[in-house]
Design an enzyme around this catalytic site. Structure first.
Site, short mmCIF file in Angstrom:
data_model
loop_
_atom_site.label_atom_id
_atom_site.label_comp_id
_atom_site.label_asym_id
_atom_site.label_seq_id
_atom_site.Cartn_x
_atom_site.Cartn_y
_atom_site.Cartn_z
N ASP A 81 0.83 -1.21 0.00
CA ASP A 81 0.00 0.00 0.00
C ASP A 81 0.86 1.26 0.00
O ASP A 81 0.47 2.29 -0.55
CB ASP A 81 -0.92 0.01 1.23
CG ASP A 81 -1.97 -1.09 1.13
OD1 ASP A 81 -2.25 -1.53 0.02
OD2 ASP A 81 -2.49 -1.50 2.18
N THR B 266 0.52 -5.51 3.69
CA THR B 266 -0.94 -5.60 3.92
C THR B 266 -1.68 -5.78 2.59
O THR B 266 -2.62 -6.56 2.49
CB THR B 266 -1.45 -4.32 4.62
OG1 THR B 266 -0.59 -3.99 5.70
CG2 THR B 266 -2.85 -4.51 5.15
C1 LIG Z 1 -7.34 -10.11 17.78
C2 LIG Z 1 -7.10 -10.02 16.32
C3 LIG Z 1 -6.98 -8.62 15.89
C4 LIG Z 1 -6.93 -8.48 14.40
C5 LIG Z 1 -7.23 -7.09 14.00
C6 LIG Z 1 -7.30 -6.98 12.53
C7 LIG Z 1 -7.73 -5.64 12.08
C8 LIG Z 1 -7.43 -5.52 10.65
C9 LIG Z 1 -7.84 -4.23 10.04
C10 LIG Z 1 -7.06 -4.08 8.79
C11 LIG Z 1 -7.04 -2.73 8.26
C12 LIG Z 1 -6.01 -2.63 7.19
C13 LIG Z 1 -5.94 -1.29 6.62
C14 LIG Z 1 -4.77 -1.18 5.69
C15 LIG Z 1 -3.75 -0.45 5.95
C16 LIG Z 1 -2.56 -0.40 5.05
O1 LIG Z 1 -2.73 0.67 4.14
C17 LIG Z 1 -1.31 -0.22 5.86
C18 LIG Z 1 -0.06 -0.21 4.96
O2 LIG Z 1 0.04 -1.37 4.24
P1 LIG Z 1 1.44 -1.89 3.60
O3 LIG Z 1 2.10 -0.72 2.97
O4 LIG Z 1 1.07 -2.93 2.59
O5 LIG Z 1 2.22 -2.41 4.73
N1 LIG Z 1 -1.18 -1.30 6.79
C19 LIG Z 1 -1.28 -1.14 8.11
O6 LIG Z 1 -1.40 -0.05 8.59
C20 LIG Z 1 -1.21 -2.36 8.97
C21 LIG Z 1 -2.56 -2.76 9.48
C22 LIG Z 1 -2.45 -4.11 10.11
C23 LIG Z 1 -3.43 -4.30 11.20
C24 LIG Z 1 -3.14 -5.51 12.03
N1 ADP Z 2 13.99 1.33 -3.13
C1 ADP Z 2 13.40 1.66 -1.98
N2 ADP Z 2 14.13 1.72 -0.83
C2 ADP Z 2 13.52 2.01 0.33
N3 ADP Z 2 12.20 2.29 0.47
C3 ADP Z 2 11.45 2.24 -0.63
C4 ADP Z 2 12.00 1.94 -1.91
N4 ADP Z 2 11.00 1.97 -2.82
C5 ADP Z 2 9.88 2.30 -2.15
N5 ADP Z 2 10.13 2.47 -0.84
C6 ADP Z 2 9.21 2.80 0.26
O1 ADP Z 2 8.95 1.62 1.00
C7 ADP Z 2 7.78 1.81 1.78
C8 ADP Z 2 7.01 0.53 1.94
O2 ADP Z 2 6.70 0.05 0.71
P1 ADP Z 2 5.57 -1.04 0.42
O3 ADP Z 2 5.82 -1.52 -0.96
O4 ADP Z 2 4.26 -0.51 0.72
O5 ADP Z 2 5.92 -2.23 1.42
P2 ADP Z 2 5.21 -2.70 2.77
O6 ADP Z 2 3.84 -3.17 2.39
O7 ADP Z 2 6.05 -3.81 3.27
O8 ADP Z 2 5.14 -1.53 3.70
C9 ADP Z 2 6.99 2.87 1.05
O9 ADP Z 2 6.86 3.95 1.92
C10 ADP Z 2 7.83 3.25 -0.14
O10 ADP Z 2 7.83 4.67 -0.31
#
Ligand SMILES: CCCCCCCCCCCCC/C=C/[C@@H](O)[C@H](COP(=O)(O)O)NC(=O)CCCCC
Ligand code: ADP
Ligand code: CA
Length: 562
Positions: free
Chosen positions: A212, A256
């Protein structure tokens, strides 16, 4: 006047034997030929294959054909592993063949790329089929031909590059899509490239490989670029932002992957690649966030203060753990049980865009997202400029909150398959505002647990949820006397009653509780507490179609009637 292409019908041989193959303007279908008798032809009998074929045959919409290409006319039994009992006849030695690659639906909204090879003895017939299918595919003008791909090599489990090369690139190649690939070298590389350098005229879409956070980068780059190119000012409050014309495809390779999961229904890279190839288009709402009259960021999924803000802050220090960092930080943040005081003010959405508890989930071709409403006309516009009918009254809620979450979409993800707000819509111009008031740890745990099962997570006395088109949050520490007075004047009866009840139950300040949290903005930390949020209806488009209803497609052997 446009003439409908004539149907093409032939008896061709596939790996299942002789079949009747038909091409119309909308479908390619094939089924076992009436006259076909595989055993009579001397092939080993495989009841599993024969049964399946008899039962269904296939009917593939043309828009779900990935490609067609000429194939070596090899032995018909070769790809089924069947052993030949008789030597090849001269006719068999002189076969011509073509292979059709098409989308096949599997379980849990996953798509895969299947293939069928048809053979015939006449070169002219083979060419006629190839040409006819190619001509039909050429009419599908929404398919991308040239894509700009950004890969975050460090997202998720650091498998972005491998996922792209092994699973996605071969599908793009098969579909004759050409690509320019940029493996990012730093955070915000993709955003800055899109914003200032990329020659966007050359492309039909952008693809991001990552989570995300990576999608957010690309979205920021694309929205900023579109505004700049069209003379719109995203820094100006109340500006009507210009929709981005290029679509974005997400190949999930993050932690996520909520944007991908909530728009496609799975976090499978092959499925996403196929949605790109067939040229799907899904509009999506975007929230803009401002503080002190300055533009900060955009958000499409979770905007979370308190629990999700604190959890993200803690998890950023554990990035080396990959996706598991969220589990550890989630437990830690849950145990800390911090709550934050402040005021939430919001403008309710029109009733015709549904409510967060109406159980009308946003699905492919969603009626609510297609319906014109005041929220769509007005979203993004300055509230002060709205007329009386549309403006509505600002509602004000003061309180102590464990979490304040704004979900612009359901936020479904593998951890929570129905999401943070299961009935939130992708493109209705609204956001679901979820207020989790201070409660016991056990109650909060019950609420969180319900995100993972079928129970209603909003069915608790300490949870309030509203569908809104605009909201503000002011932490208690930033509230000035005049703001308090203003909120008192603007708030309706309920707001005023709540305000007074809070004043009357004033707590002595406790030194161990921080006064404010930060916002989790699609997985990026926003170090501001007081913000203003407004929804911009359908500002961007994805190569997706929303989550499909599970229908006949669950049975891959279903033959639709033509
Ligand atoms: C007792 C069990 C508890 C489980 C709770 C689960 C609740 C889940 C809600 C999920 C919401 C997710 C919203 C998404 C957020 C993402 O944009 C963000 C960034 O994603 P990424 O860049 O791919 O890492 N993710 C989060 O903020 C992590 C949310 C995880 C929650 C456990
Ligand atoms: N080459 C890179 N080196 C370090 N960070 C990066 C690079 N390319 C993208 N990012 C940053 O990495 C962060 C996490 O990326 P994302 O693809 O969402 O992985 P995750 O889901 O594990 O958080 C983002 O904030 C993005 O801006
Ligand atoms: Ca929405």
């Amino acid at each position: 006047m446009e003439t409908q292409p004539r149907a093409l019908c032939s008896q061709l041989t596939s790996q299942h034997g002789l079949c009747d193959v038909t091409l119309t303007g909308a479908f390619l279908s094939w089924k076992e030929a009436e006259t076909c008798r595989r055993r009579a032809a001397g092939h080993a009998y495989d009841p599993r294959k024969a049964g399946a074929f008899k039962k269904g045959g296939r009917c593939v919409p043309l828009c779900e054909i990935v490609a067609v290409q000429e194939t070596e006319g090899e032995d018909p039994g070769a790809d089924t592993g069947e052993r030949r009992s008789a030597p090849r006849s001269p006719a068999e030695c002189n076969q011509h063949a073509f292979t059709v690659s098409y989308v096949e639906r599997g379980r849990k909204h996953r798509w895969q790329c299947s293939e069928v090879t048809f053979r015939c003895t006449e070169s002219r017939l083979c060419l006629q089929w190839l040409q006819a299918i190619k001509e039909q595919l050429a009419l599908l003008t929404t398919r991308p031909k040239r894509l700009l791909v950004y890969i975050n090599p460090y997202g998720g489990k650091q498998r972005g590059k491998r996922i792209y090369e092994q699973k996605v690139a071969p599908i793009f190649c098969r579909a004759s899509i050409s690509t320019d690939v940029i493996v990012t070298e730093r955070a915000n590389h993709a955003r800055d490239h899109l914003k200032t350098e990329a020659d966007l005229q050359k492309y039909d879409g952008i693809v991001c490989v990552g989570g995300d956070g990576m999608f957010s980068e690309v979205m920021h780059g694309l929205i900023s670029r579109t505004q700049r190119d069209t003379g719109a000012d995203q820094n100006c409050s109340g500006e009507t932002l210009v929709e981005c014309s290029l679509r974005v495809g997400i190949i999930p390779a993050g932690s996520t992957d909520c944007v991908c999961y909530a728009t496609v229904g799975s976090n499978d890279p092959v499925t996403s690649a196929l949605h790109i190839v067939v040229g799907d288009s899904q509009p999506m709402d975007v929230c803009s966030i401002r503080a002190d009259d300055t533009f900060l960021r955009y958000s499409v999924s979770l905007l979370g203060y308190g629990f999700y803000g604190d959890m993200l802050t803690d998890s950023e220090r554990k990035r080396w753990m990959g996706p598991a960092r969220y589990d550890l930080s989630g437990v830690k943040t849950f145990l800390s049980h911090r709550y934050y005081e402040g005021t939430v003010s919001f403008l309710l959405a029109d009733s015709n865009v549904g409510t967060p508890r109406d159980k009308l989930q946003c699905r492919s071709g969603c009626n609510i997202c297609q319906q014109p409403s005041a929220d769509k006309r007005l979203c993004g516009k300055e509230d002060r400029a709205l007329d009386g009918e549309a403006k509505g009254a600002w509602q004000v809620i003061r309180g102590k909150f464990l979490a304040i979450n704004a979900a612009c979409m359901s936020c479904a993800c593998p951890r929570s398959p129905k999401g943070l707000s299961p009935s939130a819509h992708l493109a209705n111009g609204t956001v679901d505002l979820i207020l989790v008031h201070k409660c016991s740890r056990l109650d909060f745990f019950r609420h969180l647990l319900r995100h993972t099962n079928k129970d209603d997570q909003f069915d608790h006395p300490f949870v309030e949820v509203y569908r809104v088109r605009q909201f503000r949050f002011t932490p208690r520490c930033q509230e000035t006397a005049s703001e308090l007075e203003l909120e008192l004047r603007e708030g309706d009866g309920v707001g005023r009653a709540r305000f007074f009840s809070q004043i009357c139950r004033k707590h002595p300040a406790c030194g161990c509780m921080p006064t404010h949290s930060c916002w989790n903005c699609d997985g990026e930390i926003l170090p501001h507490a007081g913000i203003e949020v407004r929804v911009h209806c359908q500002l961007i488009k994805l190569f997706a179609r929303g989550i499909e209803e599970q229908t006949v497609f669950d049975d891959p052997y279903t033959l639709c009637a033509i």
